[in-house]
Design a protein around this motif. Structure first.
Motif, PDB file in Angstrom:
ATOM      1  N   VAL A  80      35.832  41.231  36.058  1.00  0.00           N
ATOM      2  CA  VAL A  80      35.279  41.471  37.456  1.00  0.00           C
ATOM      3  C   VAL A  80      36.683  40.654  38.539  1.00  0.00           C
ATOM      4  N   ALA A  81      37.669  40.019  37.907  1.00  0.00           N
ATOM      5  CA  ALA A  81      38.535  39.510  38.200  1.00  0.00           C
ATOM      6  C   ALA A  81      39.338  40.807  38.929  1.00  0.00           C
ATOM      7  N   LEU A  82      39.795  41.628  38.391  1.00  0.00           N
ATOM      8  CA  LEU A  82      40.893  42.786  38.111  1.00  0.00           C
ATOM      9  C   LEU A  82      40.111  43.586  39.886  1.00  0.00           C
ATOM     10  N   PRO A  83      38.744  44.029  40.195  1.00  0.00           N
ATOM     11  CA  PRO A  83      38.678  44.748  40.884  1.00  0.00           C
ATOM     12  C   PRO A  83      38.268  43.540  42.326  1.00  0.00           C
ATOM     13  N   ALA A  84      38.343  42.479  42.267  1.00  0.00           N
ATOM     14  CA  ALA A  84      38.137  42.172  43.131  1.00  0.00           C
ATOM     15  C   ALA A  84      38.971  41.732  44.066  1.00  0.00           C
ATOM     16  N   ALA A  85      40.538  41.196  43.005  1.00  0.00           N
ATOM     17  CA  ALA A  85      41.890  41.439  43.510  1.00  0.00           C
ATOM     18  C   ALA A  85      42.256  42.330  43.588  1.00  0.00           C
ATOM     19  N   TYR A  86      41.921  43.288  43.798  1.00  0.00           N
ATOM     20  CA  TYR A  86      42.561  44.807  44.276  1.00  0.00           C
ATOM     21  C   TYR A  86      41.956  44.755  45.703  1.00  0.00           C
ATOM     22  N   ALA A  87      40.676  44.183  45.881  1.00  0.00           N
ATOM     23  CA  ALA A  87      39.993  44.266  47.264  1.00  0.00           C
ATOM     24  C   ALA A  87      40.361  43.371  48.413  1.00  0.00           C
ATOM     25  N   PHE A  88      41.279  41.999  47.735  1.00  0.00           N
ATOM     26  CA  PHE A  88      41.722  40.792  47.933  1.00  0.00           C
ATOM     27  C   PHE A  88      43.042  41.248  49.008  1.00  0.00           C
ATOM     28  N   LEU A 145      41.068  31.216  39.671  1.00  0.00           N
ATOM     29  CA  LEU A 145      42.594  31.606  39.113  1.00  0.00           C
ATOM     30  C   LEU A 145      42.717  32.718  38.297  1.00  0.00           C
ATOM     31  N   ALA A 146      42.487  33.870  37.750  1.00  0.00           N
ATOM     32  CA  ALA A 146      42.482  34.550  37.233  1.00  0.00           C
ATOM     33  C   ALA A 146      42.645  35.783  38.995  1.00  0.00           C
ATOM     34  N   VAL A 147      41.714  35.820  39.849  1.00  0.00           N
ATOM     35  CA  VAL A 147      41.720  36.413  41.232  1.00  0.00           C
ATOM     36  C   VAL A 147      42.733  35.922  41.600  1.00  0.00           C
ATOM     37  N   TRP A 148      43.096  35.118  41.848  1.00  0.00           N
ATOM     38  CA  TRP A 148      44.309  34.421  42.970  1.00  0.00           C
ATOM     39  C   TRP A 148      45.741  34.934  41.952  1.00  0.00           C
ATOM     40  N   ILE A 149      45.951  34.702  40.815  1.00  0.00           N
ATOM     41  CA  ILE A 149      47.198  35.529  40.172  1.00  0.00           C
ATOM     42  C   ILE A 149      47.128  37.140  40.065  1.00  0.00           C
ATOM     43  N   LEU A 150      46.386  37.664  40.013  1.00  0.00           N
ATOM     44  CA  LEU A 150      45.805  38.946  40.231  1.00  0.00           C
ATOM     45  C   LEU A 150      46.494  39.413  41.516  1.00  0.00           C
ATOM     46  N   GLU A 151      45.582  38.152  42.397  1.00  0.00           N
ATOM     47  CA  GLU A 151      45.890  39.119  43.372  1.00  0.00           C
ATOM     48  C   GLU A 151      47.346  38.613  43.801  1.00  0.00           C
ATOM     49  N   TYR A 166      45.310  59.121  45.799  1.00  0.00           N
ATOM     50  CA  TYR A 166      44.382  59.837  46.353  1.00  0.00           C
ATOM     51  C   TYR A 166      44.832  61.134  46.941  1.00  0.00           C
ATOM     52  N   ILE A 167      45.977  61.390  46.671  1.00  0.00           N
ATOM     53  CA  ILE A 167      46.577  62.431  47.540  1.00  0.00           C
ATOM     54  C   ILE A 167      46.767  63.821  46.411  1.00  0.00           C
ATOM     55  N   ASP A 168      46.835  63.275  44.677  1.00  0.00           N
ATOM     56  CA  ASP A 168      46.969  64.163  43.628  1.00  0.00           C
ATOM     57  C   ASP A 168      45.420  64.161  43.449  1.00  0.00           C
ATOM     58  N   GLY A 169      44.468  63.004  43.646  1.00  0.00           N
ATOM     59  CA  GLY A 169      42.610  64.160  43.946  1.00  0.00           C
ATOM     60  C   GLY A 169      42.810  63.042  42.730  1.00  0.00           C
ATOM     61  N   TYR A 170      43.092  61.786  42.135  1.00  0.00           N
ATOM     62  CA  TYR A 170      42.412  61.134  41.361  1.00  0.00           C
ATOM     63  C   TYR A 170      41.561  60.279  41.719  1.00  0.00           C
ATOM     64  N   SER A 171      40.442  60.015  41.420  1.00  0.00           N
ATOM     65  CA  SER A 171      38.879  59.470  41.886  1.00  0.00           C
ATOM     66  C   SER A 171      39.769  57.743  41.055  1.00  0.00           C
ATOM     67  N   PHE A 172      38.829  57.217  42.443  1.00  0.00           N
ATOM     68  CA  PHE A 172      39.156  55.881  42.354  1.00  0.00           C
ATOM     69  C   PHE A 172      39.110  54.814  40.626  1.00  0.00           C
ATOM     70  N   PRO A 173      38.062  55.169  40.048  1.00  0.00           N
ATOM     71  CA  PRO A 173      38.071  54.833  38.404  1.00  0.00           C
ATOM     72  C   PRO A 173      39.206  54.558  37.798  1.00  0.00           C
ATOM     73  N   LYS A 174      39.541  56.462  38.066  1.00  0.00           N
ATOM     74  CA  LYS A 174      40.195  57.147  37.102  1.00  0.00           C
ATOM     75  C   LYS A 174      42.293  56.173  37.617  1.00  0.00           C
ATOM     76  N   PHE A 175      42.045  56.436  38.750  1.00  0.00           N
ATOM     77  CA  PHE A 175      43.647  56.049  39.484  1.00  0.00           C
ATOM     78  C   PHE A 175      43.464  54.663  38.825  1.00  0.00           C
ATOM     79  N   PHE A 176      42.756  53.534  39.184  1.00  0.00           N
ATOM     80  CA  PHE A 176      42.746  52.056  38.761  1.00  0.00           C
ATOM     81  C   PHE A 176      43.419  51.924  37.477  1.00  0.00           C
ATOM     82  N   ILE A 177      42.356  52.730  36.469  1.00  0.00           N
ATOM     83  CA  ILE A 177      42.534  52.409  34.984  1.00  0.00           C
ATOM     84  C   ILE A 177      43.729  52.752  33.953  1.00  0.00           C
TER      85      ILE A 177
END
Lengths: 266, 288
Positions: A80-88, A145-151, A166-177
């Motif tokens: 849960v913390a990884l996507p949230a930290a990315y968004a923040f 704490l994890a969100v804080w550190i990862l952010e 994004y330009i290379d055509g990766y979808s968001f989940p694929k890019f992220f992982i």
């Protein structure tokens, strides 16, 4: 100069290790020797204390329980913390700053405040005395704490990478992982270490939310302080054994800590 | 870093929001609910308004434990932060010795809190403990279960022993993130050791120090298990800190209404101090 440094750090490590040495020393002694006099090393060296722990299920199941809920907690925390930290780190959205501080404020919530409500909440949904209950309860302080550190780590990665993918055509989940997570693996390692550490050592919530089936080792240790007096030798051996899983985790993350993190924002 | 406005990002934070709301908001609502009622049993409670709050604020035992708590947390920060920075500066920078230092440093952090209390409980005993015995041998009459000053000293020493490594680990990692070029530039300028620390290392450590100070403040303010195991809050009530007073009230005496009101005040204090600290440190240069 360097010699003085070396002397200083050696002295400090000695100070750190003395109580640990004392614990280790006691774990190899018989109760009689522990209570009768002070000896710097075990005179009647014995492995009995360890044997008690490894043969009695009510002892060793504590380690298993602790490891199960700590692992669940680390996984939930990171997922849960990884996507949230990315968004923040990357986006501005309605209420982002308030949400960030609100999250942090939960790291500040004293567990003593939540004992009773937690007990009622988890009892009412039938999760009392399960590993998942403790894992979820520990999310209260580990996720923020994890969100804080990862952010911090994510803010250290330039946005150009995201745009290029994004330009290379990766979808968001694929890019992220595939691309992003390997880039911040130090951050993931450090966040996982902190989640592990704080969940492993916490007692108050873990003890309140469990009775038999999911009882953590630290709670079992308090229970042994019973009517027949304290079995110091076994207690010391149990203490020594609680350090070992943590040592393994540190071994895996030591390079991530040593490569350094300055944490982008804050 | 410039941020892009994007309200869809809410979807990314939604899981965290739900999870933390579940484990924080629902229990907090319960606490608020308790704090304004007198509870006799599962189905009998009546509204008392702010009675409990008034009561708690006037309670002398609570005021005393709050005072002790503030002194303790201040002492912890004053000792552990500089010591942690110092240790981080002394640590070897690379190689096997650095790994060994890191691992040894992390050991106290990985011991469950009640075990930490147990270790020090034995370690400090005057008859069978190495530390207590040594103190007595070199001429101090040391007895942490009977003497208030000794008890305080032991609780503080235990906390310094336990938590300075956290500060040191964070600072060490922060130091490793400073590019070598900074040091080379300093060498060309013939900067003194102190100048390097003051103008290169310290500013670059700021972000990890914020985390270290906040974590140490929060955790020392909530300290419960270790002093409870070590001294049981004694002698008398000289090492009874806030969490312990609260737990005794809620679980020991089952005085739920009063405990809930106390919890909320406690939570607000922690929140206020952390917020002040957080804004004071982060906002001045975020807008630059």
């Amino acid at each position: 100069m360097n010699q003085r440094k070396g002397f200083g750090i050696t002295f400090y490590i000695l100070f750190l290790m003395l109580p640990i040495y004392w614990l280790l020393n006691m774990s190899f002694k018989t109760n009689q020797e522990i209570l009768s006099s002070l000896t710097l090393w075990p005179k009647d060296f014995t492995l009995n204390n360890y044997a008690v722990i490894f043969t009695d299920p009510s002892w060793y199941s504590g380690y298993i329980n602790s490891m199960i809920y700590v692992s669940i907690n680390v996984v939930i925390t990171l997922v849960v913390a990884l996507p949230a930290a990315y968004a923040f780190s990357r986006y501005k959205f309605v209420g982002d700053k308030h949400l960030f501080f609100w999250l942090l404020s939960n790291r500040m919530a004293p567990p003593a405040v939540f004992l009773l409500p937690f007990f009622q909440l988890y009892s009412s949904i039938g999760l009392f005395d399960t590993h998942i209950a403790v894992a979820l309860a520990h999310c209260l302080f580990n996720v923020p704490l994890a969100v804080w550190i990862l952010e911090g780590f994510i803010s250290g990665v330039p946005r150009e990478y995201d745009e290029m993918a994004y330009i290379d055509g990766y979808s968001f989940p694929k890019f992220f992982i595939k691309i992003f997570m390997p880039m911040i693996r130090s951050g993931i390692g450090v966040a996982a270490f902190f989640a592990f550490m704080f969940s492993w050592v916490e007692l108050l919530l873990a003890r309140t939310l469990t009775s038999v089936d999911a009882q953590p080792i630290s709670a079992i240790m308090t229970r042994t302080v019973g009517a027949s007096g304290i079995d110091w030798g076994v207690l010391a051996a149990a203490g020594v054994l609680t350090i070992i899983p943590g040592l393994l985790v540190v071994w895996f993350v030591r390079n991530h800590v040593a490569t350094g993190f300055a944490l982008g924002r804050v | 870093m410039r941020k892009v406005p994007n309200n869809k990002a809410w979807w990314l934070v939604l899981p965290v929001f739900i999870l933390v709301a579940f484990s924080a908001l629902i229990p907090l609502m319960t606490v608020v609910n308790y704090s304004v009622q007198d509870i006799f049993g599962p189905n009998s409670a009546y509204w008392v308004g702010i009675e409990w709050f008034r009561d708690v604020l006037r309670n002398e035992a609570l005021q005393e434990s709050l005072g002790r708590q503030i002194i303790f947390s201040a002492a912890v920060l004053i000792i552990e932060i500089p010591l942690g920075i110092g240790v981080a500066l002394m640590m070897p920078t690379a190689g096997r010795r650095a790994s060994l230092c890191l691992i040894l440093l992390a050991i106290p952090l990985l011991i469950p809190w009640n075990v930490v209390g147990t270790i020090w409980q034995i370690f400090g005993r005057g008859d069978i403990g190495l530390f207590g015995r040594a103190m007595n041998e070199i001429g101090f009459s040391y007895n942490y279960t009977a003497d208030t000053a000794d008890a305080w000293f032991t609780v503080l020493l235990m906390d310094v022993w336990h938590w300075t490594p956290l500060v040191a680990l964070l600072c060490y990692s922060g130091l490793r993130a400073i590019p070598q070029a900074f040091y080379q530039a300093a060498e060309i300028d013939r900067a003194s050791r102190w100048a390097v620390f003051r103008y290169i290392q310290l500013p670059r450590l700021k972000s990890v120090l914020v985390i270290a100070v906040l974590l140490r403040f929060m955790d020392s303010f909530m300290i419960y298990t270790e002093p409870f195991v070590l001294t049981g809050g004694g002698p008398g009530s000289s090492t009874t800190f806030l969490s312990q007073t609260l737990t005794t009230m809620a679980v020991g005496q089952f005085d739920i209404g009063r405990a809930a009101a106390f919890s909320l005040i406690y939570f607000l204090i922690v929140l206020l101090v952390s917020w002040l600290f957080f804004t004071a440190i982060t906002y001045p240069d975020r807008d630059k």
